[in-house]
Design a protein around this motif. Structure first.
Motif, PDB file in Angstrom:
ATOM      1  N   GLU A 101      83.178  77.282   3.141  1.00 36.99           N
ATOM      2  CA  GLU A 101      81.948  77.330   3.940  1.00 36.99           C
ATOM      3  C   GLU A 101      82.199  76.896   5.371  1.00 36.99           C
ATOM      4  OE1 GLU A 101      77.473  75.326   3.987  1.00 36.99           O
ATOM      5  OE2 GLU A 101      78.667  75.301   2.145  1.00 36.99           O
ATOM      6  N   LYS A 102      83.145  75.945   5.548  1.00 31.22           N
ATOM      7  CA  LYS A 102      83.462  75.456   6.898  1.00 31.22           C
ATOM      8  C   LYS A 102      84.873  75.853   7.338  1.00 31.22           C
ATOM      9  CE  LYS A 102      79.579  73.311   7.677  1.00 31.22           C
ATOM     10  NZ  LYS A 102      78.681  73.698   8.800  1.00 31.22           N
ATOM     11  N   LEU A 136      79.429  67.844   7.348  1.00 25.52           N
ATOM     12  CA  LEU A 136      79.746  69.183   6.890  1.00 25.52           C
ATOM     13  C   LEU A 136      78.915  69.603   5.675  1.00 25.52           C
ATOM     14  CD1 LEU A 136      83.635  69.091   7.274  1.00 25.52           C
ATOM     15  CD2 LEU A 136      81.932  69.937   8.884  1.00 25.52           C
TER      16      LEU A 136
END
Length: 440
Positions: free
Chosen positions: A243-244, A435
């Motif tokens: 996702e990051k 995050l």
């Protein structure tokens, strides 16, 4: 109102001031460690440079929080000396660390020519170091400094030489070629025709970083150990947080001095960027977590790449592991001293697994880690016999520096100290870095 104007010199001073690493020291906020805060403009390798300075000062890093935000980074280190004491002289330590960081940041000024640097890699065996030093002594070479590492049956060494007669850099090309050729034959032995290497180094890379690079190039991480002398192997896990676009590396192992340097050195030389990291030690255990990407900003791309990172990090941690009895030699320097001492080790069946050689003001101060011929603990009677032959006051058994047992914080001690699982540790740090959102 007119805007102030700056000439080129003032502008350059401003840019230099902004890009130079800045250090703050807090000796009151933590009861059992000194807190160092380092911030600087981000550039490739700056984190490794900062850690290199701290470890070269023999500081033990007990905790660390590393965060990179765009073009800037901020690192916080909780450090002690090797005996677990806080830094006593704040101002002196601050000035020394700032100067050291400035040197590595801008490069060392040019100095007069130093010793000749010789690099060796090959298959390790009992008595190899004795043969190497004997050849150098016969060729009238004086060993000024040297570091030797062994791992998985391989050996890597950096040897700094002067001519024994002139006490100066060796410039004779024929003599250098002869040194290389003779040592290559020693390293080859009977069964290492292809992988034995000797070379005269032309660059001045940090010694221990260069040793990591040499063993990495020699692929020691991809070889089976001849005997398991490390006991508990480091646990290394690599996961992708897609996702990051981060890859997350978790390491759990026994704590020791320079552990963080060895890990960051390996990740840096494998061309990974470290964006965020946490280090936590408790008693003799260490947990480290790194959020990394490729140079192009992408996470690790395959299971094969993850496995390679795991193997390389395990090897980096194990290379410096203290194997065997630590012997310290302190004697007046003389021609053939190292050859004589290491020959005595060989004749008594002792294998040198790691060595640090240093000569200062005609005094030789050397550290040897020795085992028996197959990597088991050496017989105390043999150690005593070797000491008697070399000199009891000259060669001493020396214990490692006291490993600082970090006191558990009061709020943690109420419920008992527990090591966080890799999963919970990763979730906690992802949350702290903003995050992910909290599940509560």
């Amino acid at each position: 109102m007119e805007c102030p104007t700056y000439n080129d010199d003032e502008y350059q001073k401003l840019v230099t001031r902004m890009s130079t690493p800045r250090v703050l020291i807090d000796n009151t906020g933590c009861s059992n460690a000194t807190r160092l805060m380092i911030d600087s403009a981000r550039k490739q390798g700056i984190l490794l440079e900062a850690i290199q300075v701290l470890t070269d000062l023999n500081l033990s890093i007990k905790k660390a929080y590393i965060c990179s935000d765009g073009r800037w980074f901020m690192d916080v280190f909780h450090v002690t000396d090797l005996n677990g004491n806080k830094l006593t002289d704040d101002s002196a330590a601050l000035g020394y660390i700032e100067k050291a960081l400035e040197k590595v940041h801008y490069g060392k000024p040019k100095t007069e020519e130093g010793p000749t640097v010789l690099e060796l890699t090959g298959t390790d065996r009992v008595g190899l170091l004795s043969e190497v030093f004997a050849v150098l002594s016969d060729l009238n070479c004086n060993v000024v400094n040297s570091k030797v590492w062994t791992h998985n049956g391989r050996i890597a060494s950096l040897i700094y030489l002067n001519d024994n007669k002139s006490d100066a850099l060796i410039k004779d090309i024929r003599k250098l070629e002869k040194i290389e050729a003779m040592l290559r034959n020693v390293l080859k032995g009977d069964n290492d025709i292809r992988s034995a290497k000797t070379s005269i180094a032309e660059v001045s890379t940090h010694t221990e970083r260069r040793l990591h690079q040499m063993m990495f190039a020699d692929r020691d991480y991809d070889r089976k150990p001849i005997i398991d002398i490390f006991g508990e192997s480091p646990v290394v896990l690599v996961q992708n947080y897609l996702e990051k676009d981060y890859s997350v590396v978790n390491i759990h192992c026994k704590d020791r001095n320079k552990l963080l340097f060895d890990v960051v050195c390996t990740l840096t030389d494998m061309q990974y960027l470290i964006f965020h990291a946490t280090v936590d030690t408790s008693a003799d255990r260490a947990s480290l977590e790194f959020f990394i990407r490729h140079m192009d900003g992408t996470p690790l791309s395959s299971e094969a790449e993850k496995e390679r990172v795991i193997l390389c990090l395990r090897a980096a941690i194990e290379r410096r592991a203290s194997q065997g009895v630590r012997l310290e030699l302190c004697a007046a320097d003389r021609k053939g001293l190292l050859a004589d001492v290491t020959r005595t080790f060989r004749e008594n069946g002792l294998n040198v697994t790691r060595a640090e050689i240093a000569t200062l003001e005609n005094k030789s101060r050397n550290i040897f880690y020795v085992t028996d011929s197959i990597g088991n603990p050496a017989d105390p009677k043999i150690i005593q016999s070797v000491r008697e032959k070399i000199g009891l006051s000259t060669l001493r058994i020396k214990e490692l520096p006291i490993v600082y047992q970090e006191k558990v914080e009061r709020d943690e001690s109420k419920g008992g100290a527990m090591l966080l699982s890799f999963g919970s540790m990763m979730r906690r740090n992802l949350y702290n870095l903003g995050l992910i959102k909290s599940n509560s």
